[in-house]
Design a protein around this motif. Structure first.
Motif, short mmCIF file in Angstrom:
data_model
loop_
_atom_site.label_atom_id
_atom_site.label_comp_id
_atom_site.label_asym_id
_atom_site.label_seq_id
_atom_site.Cartn_x
_atom_site.Cartn_y
_atom_site.Cartn_z
N ARG A 75 0.89 -0.76 0.00
CA ARG A 75 0.35 -0.21 0.34
C ARG A 75 0.96 1.53 0.02
O ARG A 75 2.21 1.64 0.48
N THR A 78 -0.14 5.41 0.44
CA THR A 78 -0.49 6.38 0.59
C THR A 78 -0.48 7.22 0.75
O THR A 78 0.84 8.26 0.29
N ALA A 132 6.14 1.24 -1.32
CA ALA A 132 4.35 0.69 -0.76
C ALA A 132 5.21 -0.25 0.41
O ALA A 132 5.96 -0.77 -0.09
N HIS A 137 0.49 -4.65 4.24
CA HIS A 137 -1.22 -3.78 4.79
C HIS A 137 -1.52 -5.16 4.90
O HIS A 137 -1.97 -5.24 2.85
N LEU A 146 -5.68 -5.72 4.34
CA LEU A 146 -6.81 -4.75 4.04
C LEU A 146 -7.60 -4.74 5.26
O LEU A 146 -8.61 -3.50 5.58
N ASP A 171 -10.24 -0.63 6.33
CA ASP A 171 -8.78 0.25 7.45
C ASP A 171 -9.57 1.25 7.54
O ASP A 171 -10.02 2.87 6.60
N ASP A 212 -8.35 4.57 5.08
CA ASP A 212 -9.32 4.66 4.00
C ASP A 212 -10.70 5.51 4.44
O ASP A 212 -10.76 5.96 3.39
N PRO A 264 -5.75 5.41 -0.12
CA PRO A 264 -4.43 4.83 -0.61
C PRO A 264 -4.76 3.86 -1.88
O PRO A 264 -5.47 3.40 -2.35
N HIS A 279 -3.64 0.39 -3.34
CA HIS A 279 -3.72 -1.30 -3.43
C HIS A 279 -2.76 -2.00 -4.07
O HIS A 279 -3.23 -2.05 -5.16
#
Length: 152
Positions: free
Chosen positions: A42, A44, A53, A56, A58, A66, A69, A79, A81
Motif C-alpha cells: 500500500r 498512501t 509501498a 498492509h 486490508l 481500513d 481509508d 490509498p 493497493h
C-alpha cells in the motif's frame, strides 16, 4: 519526493515508480496465499513521483475497511493497493507440508519439519528474486504501468 505545484494532481497519476522492499513482497505474497486475508502493498497519499509501498492487511480495521481509508475525504485520493501477485513474475507454487512429507516419507517428523522450513525459505528467495520491473496501477479511473524499484 517531488515538489507540490499549485493546482497539480494530488492523485496516483503523479506516481512514476513504486519502491517495495523484497521482504515485504515475500511476506505479503505468503500471507495472501496461506490465509483468507487480503494482504497488499500500500502507498498512501500524499502521492509523489516516487512512492514506497508497504505491507498492509486490508482487513486491519476488523470490518473489511481500513481506518485510514475510511477517514479519506471525498476530495482526497484513496490509498493505492497493489496485489503482491502483480509484483512477482511467475509466482512459484507455495510448498505445502504434505508435499514435503510425500517427498521424504522415510524421514522422521523433525527432519520433515526442517526440510519444509528449507523449502519455504527457498520459495521466499525465489519470490525475492522474481520481482518485476513494472506493475499496473489503478488510479483516477485508469490503469497504467509504473516502474518497480525493489529494495533489500
Amino acid at each position: 519526493m517531488t515538489e507540490e505545484e499549485p493546482g497539480s494532481d494530488p492523485g496516483p497519476g503523479r506516481i512514476r515508480s513504486i519502491a517495495v522492499h523484497r521482504e515485504d513482497v515475500a511476506n505479503a505474497l505468503e500471507a495472501a496465499l496461506r490465509s483468507d486475508r487480503e494482504v497488499v502493498l500500500r502507498a498512501t497519499p500524499p502521492f509523489s513521483g516516487r512512492m514506497r509501498a508497504r505491507l498492509h492487511a486490508l482487513d486491519a480495521g476488523g470490518d473489511g475497511t481500513d481506518e485510514r481509508d475510511a477517514r479519506s475525504a471525498d476530495d482526497a485520493p484513496a490509498p493505492l493497493h497493489i496485489d503482491p501477485r502483480d509484483l512477482v513474475a511467475d509466482v512459484p507454487p507455495y510448498p505445502e507440508p504434505d508435499d514435503t512429507a510425500a517427498e521424504h516419507p522415510d524421514t522422521d517428523l523433525e527432519a520433515r519439519r526442517e526440510r519444509h522450513a528449507e523449502a519455504v525459505e527457498d520459495w521466499r528467495e525465489r519470490v525475492r528474486r522474481s520481482i518485476g520491473s513494472s506493475v499496473e496501477i489503478d488510479g483516477d479511473g485508469d490503469s497504467r504501468a509504473v516502474d518497480v524499484v525493489a529494495l533489500g
